[in-house]
Design an enzyme around this catalytic site. Structure first.
Site, short mmCIF file in Angstrom:
data_model
loop_
_atom_site.label_atom_id
_atom_site.label_comp_id
_atom_site.label_asym_id
_atom_site.label_seq_id
_atom_site.Cartn_x
_atom_site.Cartn_y
_atom_site.Cartn_z
CB SER A 131 -0.77 -0.09 1.19
OG SER A 131 -1.57 1.22 1.33
CE1 TYR A 144 -4.09 -2.27 5.39
CE2 TYR A 144 -2.97 -0.54 4.49
CZ TYR A 144 -3.62 -1.88 4.29
OH TYR A 144 -3.67 -2.38 3.00
#
Length: 218
Positions: A131, A144
């Protein structure tokens, strides 16, 4: 000779889109996800093998490894978002962060370790889905993003240690998935990229087999 792929998180989103694209190209697929009913429906539609379970479970990882004595492609797509709404790091529950590390970092490494003999046999490839939160400072995305940064560095070192394999850590950009909707809301997520488009680009990566490294699809 038929190519074989193992895809985690394959019952929806990018995992489902990638499985669909590879099935159309004639690949044999072993698919896993936690939701057994959805996974088995997808596998039946694609002519794939469904092995439902949780990738953080060592026994499940071993079942997956036994199902692929030879493996051309491993896709570590299964991922957790963590606490929602996304809290700042100042109040992020430590036990929840530990669980997120287990899902997003330790489980992919465990599956890589378990399937390395099968991947070495075919000089195969590994795709670890990451990501832009691994490199950007986005409020609320600290936990995250930290797990994805760890996954990227594991991938980087693995590429150096396994030069006969292709190892790509892929930032797919924002996609219209349930995970993004859980993070930012369904309205905002609906404007993101269709996972099927990302899957097509990922397959082009697999076909062309560039050198190992970080790939951004944004």
């Amino acid at each position: 000779m038929t190519n074989t792929a193992l895809i985690t998180g394959a019952s929806r989103g990018l995992g489902l889109a990638l499985a669909t694209t590879l099935a159309t190209a004639g690949w044999e697929l072993v698919l896993t996800a936690r939701g057994a009913a959805d996974l088995e429906r997808v596998a039946a539609e694609l002519g794939a093998t469904a092995i439902p379970g949780d990738v953080t479970d060592p026994a499940h990882v071993e079942r997956l490894a036994r199902a692929v004595p030879e493996l051309n492609l491993l896709v570590n797509n299964a991922s957790g978002l963590g606490v929602t709404p996304l809290p700042p790091l100042s109040v992020y529950p430590r036990e929840e962060f530990g669980a997120l590390l287990e899902t997003n970092v330790i489980a992919p490494l465990a599956l890589i370790q378990a399937t390395l003999p099968a991947l070495r046999a075919t000089r195969g490839a590994i795709v670890n889905i990451t990501s832009d939160a691994a490199t950007g400072a986005y409020e609320g995305w600290g936990a995250y993003g930290a797990t994805k940064a760890a996954l990227e560095q594991l991938s980087n070192v693995l590429a150096a240690e396994e030069p006969d394999l292709a190892v790509w850590w892929v930032d797919p950009g924002e996609m219209n998935t349930r995970m993004l909707a859980d993070a930012v809301g369904a309205d905002e997520a609906s404007g993101a990229t269709d996972p099927a488009k990302v899957a097509a680009t990922l397959c082009e990566l697999v076909w062309s087999r560039p050198a190992s490294g970080r790939v951004s699809l944004q």
